[in-house]
Write an enzyme that holds these catalytic residues in place. Sequence first.
Site, mmCIF file in Angstrom:
data_model
loop_
_atom_site.group_PDB
_atom_site.id
_atom_site.type_symbol
_atom_site.label_atom_id
_atom_site.label_comp_id
_atom_site.label_asym_id
_atom_site.label_seq_id
_atom_site.Cartn_x
_atom_site.Cartn_y
_atom_site.Cartn_z
ATOM 1 N N ASP A 25 -23.968 56.472 83.785
ATOM 2 C CA ASP A 25 -24.820 57.240 84.001
ATOM 3 C C ASP A 25 -25.892 56.809 82.744
ATOM 4 O O ASP A 25 -26.054 57.155 81.799
ATOM 5 C CB ASP A 25 -24.439 58.813 83.387
ATOM 6 C CG ASP A 25 -25.211 59.762 83.608
ATOM 7 O OD1 ASP A 25 -26.288 59.414 84.257
ATOM 8 O OD2 ASP A 25 -24.977 61.074 83.413
ATOM 9 N N ASN B 290 -19.576 66.981 81.460
ATOM 10 C CA ASN B 290 -20.022 67.511 80.022
ATOM 11 C C ASN B 290 -21.351 67.956 79.967
ATOM 12 O O ASN B 290 -22.022 67.931 79.067
ATOM 13 C CB ASN B 290 -19.574 66.571 78.993
ATOM 14 C CG ASN B 290 -20.040 65.475 79.033
ATOM 15 O OD1 ASN B 290 -20.990 64.951 80.138
ATOM 16 N ND2 ASN B 290 -19.832 64.392 77.941
ATOM 17 N N LEU C 67 -26.737 73.054 79.819
ATOM 18 C CA LEU C 67 -28.009 73.368 79.464
ATOM 19 C C LEU C 67 -27.811 74.788 78.438
ATOM 20 O O LEU C 67 -26.948 75.549 78.865
ATOM 21 C CB LEU C 67 -28.853 73.902 80.505
ATOM 22 C CG LEU C 67 -30.199 74.028 80.414
ATOM 23 C CD1 LEU C 67 -30.599 74.522 81.980
ATOM 24 C CD2 LEU C 67 -30.717 75.450 79.496
ATOM 25 N N HIS D 180 -28.186 68.525 78.300
ATOM 26 C CA HIS D 180 -27.484 67.018 78.245
ATOM 27 C C HIS D 180 -27.219 66.636 79.782
ATOM 28 O O HIS D 180 -26.743 67.443 80.610
ATOM 29 C CB HIS D 180 -26.341 67.268 77.610
ATOM 30 C CG HIS D 180 -25.535 66.048 77.644
ATOM 31 N ND1 HIS D 180 -24.061 66.174 77.723
ATOM 32 C CD2 HIS D 180 -25.520 64.628 77.723
ATOM 33 C CE1 HIS D 180 -23.522 64.949 77.865
ATOM 34 N NE2 HIS D 180 -24.523 63.960 77.955
ATOM 35 N N SER E 274 -24.431 72.362 67.851
ATOM 36 C CA SER E 274 -25.231 71.048 67.904
ATOM 37 C C SER E 274 -26.156 70.901 66.781
ATOM 38 O O SER E 274 -26.460 71.660 66.041
ATOM 39 C CB SER E 274 -25.861 71.170 69.299
ATOM 40 O OG SER E 274 -24.932 71.221 70.390
ATOM 41 N N HIS F 50 -23.381 60.363 68.971
ATOM 42 C CA HIS F 50 -24.452 61.268 70.315
ATOM 43 C C HIS F 50 -23.577 62.536 70.595
ATOM 44 O O HIS F 50 -24.290 63.231 71.428
ATOM 45 C CB HIS F 50 -24.123 60.142 71.651
ATOM 46 C CG HIS F 50 -22.977 60.202 72.223
ATOM 47 N ND1 HIS F 50 -21.549 60.120 71.834
ATOM 48 C CD2 HIS F 50 -22.780 60.791 73.696
ATOM 49 C CE1 HIS F 50 -20.833 60.419 72.758
ATOM 50 N NE2 HIS F 50 -21.499 60.841 73.911
ATOM 51 N N GLY F 51 -22.346 62.776 70.139
ATOM 52 C CA GLY F 51 -22.003 64.020 70.441
ATOM 53 C C GLY F 51 -20.718 64.265 69.630
ATOM 54 O O GLY F 51 -20.530 63.480 68.509
ATOM 55 N N SER F 52 -19.875 65.294 69.886
ATOM 56 C CA SER F 52 -18.808 65.328 68.919
ATOM 57 C C SER F 52 -17.811 64.604 69.203
ATOM 58 O O SER F 52 -16.792 64.330 68.556
ATOM 59 C CB SER F 52 -18.342 66.840 68.856
ATOM 60 O OG SER F 52 -17.886 67.576 69.954
ATOM 61 N N LYS G 273 -23.306 75.340 82.337
ATOM 62 C CA LYS G 273 -22.295 74.206 82.229
ATOM 63 C C LYS G 273 -22.208 73.522 83.701
ATOM 64 O O LYS G 273 -22.100 74.352 84.801
ATOM 65 C CB LYS G 273 -20.972 74.672 81.991
ATOM 66 C CG LYS G 273 -20.409 73.541 81.095
ATOM 67 C CD LYS G 273 -18.639 73.386 80.970
ATOM 68 C CE LYS G 273 -18.483 73.137 82.587
ATOM 69 N NZ LYS G 273 -18.800 71.803 82.789
#
Lengths: 143, 486
Positions: free
Chosen positions: B98, B205, B208, B240, B391, B409-411, B485
Amino acid sequence: MPYHYLEEIGTADIAFEATGRDLPELFSDASDATMNVMIDNLDAIEPRETRHIELSNNEIDMLLFDFLQELIYFKDAERLLLRVRAVQIEQRNEKYFLKAEAAGEPLDEARHQQRADVKAVTLHDFSVEKKNSGWKARVLLDI
Amino acid sequence: MTMVDNLQKISNTIWELPATYKEGMRVPARIIATEKLVREMDEAVYQQISNVATLPGITRYALCMPDGHSGYGFPIGGVAAMDVHEGGVISPGGIGFDINCGMRLMTTNLTLDDVKPRLKEIVDLLFQCVPAGVGSHGFLKLSRSDFRDLVEQGARWCIEHDFGWNEDLELIEENGCIAGADAAKISERAVERGYNQVGTLGGGNHYLEVQVARPEDVRDKELAAKFGITIPNQIVVMFHCGSRGFGHQVATDYLQTFLKVMEPKYGIKILDRELACAPLDSPEGRDYFAAMKCGLNMSFANRQVILHRIREVFSQVFGRSAEELEMRMVYDVSHNTAKLERHVVDGKDKKLLVHRKGATRAFGPGHEEVAARYREIGQPVIIGGSMETGSYLLVGTASGAETFFSTAHGSGRTMSRTKARKQWHGKQLQRDLEARGIYVRSTSWAGLAEEAGPAYKDIDEVIAATEQAEISKPVARFTPIGNVKG
């Protein structure tokens, strides 16, 4: 069970192992395993449209890689969900040739229970192996 | 001996696998994390990051960020800077399928009190206007030839076609149009997979989210104000997503190209086929770089169209224009990318191709590549957590050179999707979240279950690790109240 998902491999992705008595069965099972990551109720996919797939590759694992990519391609390009009906695999001059027929229909949000969108087949720990009782493949799909 | 015992503790937040750990490692591998996070990491991270350390041209260290977890080729959270003049390679496995998966954040002048009574209406309309799910197609009807223009022009194409404001472009890397993107280097198959997906979230994942900045969660008021967060309980929107089927196909195409030439033509041996690569300074390497840039642009365009749809939705619900609602974009970050950047290594200025896969660039104050508006304060960094937790907005620091100015970049996931879906049920989770004030719409119950909060690391711990390691500094934490989601 022709395929099962591996809980301990991959975290953001989904890994599966598929088996088959012969190569056509293995390819067919692996294609259902891939489609089942996207759609929970595979039986709801009605065979309204047909697609013919022809591929060749020197390596059997890369032939499976290409084959699974075809399903992902139709899912994005036409939003078409496919199940494989018949697979023929021949080996000639040290090369594998595949002919398959797949049937399905465009995704219908009312009938098809979606799970996760598959982005790609990865080559991480990707394998196709001959076992005593048949064939086994291990695949990690990028989600 | 567990894997973690192989690590040498360099500091409280730096853990090193020496170059002697595995044959072929050209540099040590370093994991940036607190001890708690390192101990929680799956062992595949160590294998994957040490494999990365074997790639030609890798400079200083193969790095893994605090949210790191098992991936394919690179681990998620992997960073590797390749010296172009030392045979440095480019690898699709170091960017991800991606291409330019990333985050966007926009502010509004609305507060929680304004939005709460209309929340369901907003989320339902967002769910309708921003298509999500398996292979989702968008409302934008493009010809294949328009799409080829779009992937060369990125978000600029969108502004020229009235999907956004001119100022949006100033808030995207390289003004939303990466130079050198060449549509002649992409396959027809990639076009077929992508031309009808502009303006879609996708699945997995991707999400919005409508979020609120509670006053107690604004860590640095002065910096927050510079990013437009000025009102108590201000509503922001974060999302995302990436380059959809188009980017996935570009990566797949070149993975196969590289596998064919890597060893016979360039003598490169790798430990995982997902690390297939070619020197950047080679015909194949240059072609992929030009095609990958089309993926970067597609993703900028995708997020631009989504941003525009979000403005339309809020405008419709509140009966006021997006300008009146001050729906300003804060920034757009890419966390799956490779970029040519100048970095100082051992006192020397070098041109490096920095791969960031599940890692965010975080340039400090004064860096010339930071958008003019933020240059004095540093690059905004947007880190998305799970839909249940929260976030963050952070800013890059001058002390980030050790990680080539990269951060989390994320959790980061801790549990496989397959395991997660056995533990939670989507419908029940949706009801539980609603009771906690988070309204969620999803195309997939199973997918929702796979995204349950406990399947992820503790976002606060990840952010604390980036702060302690001085690679980024938190500005504000946002709490989700509405989520679409994929």
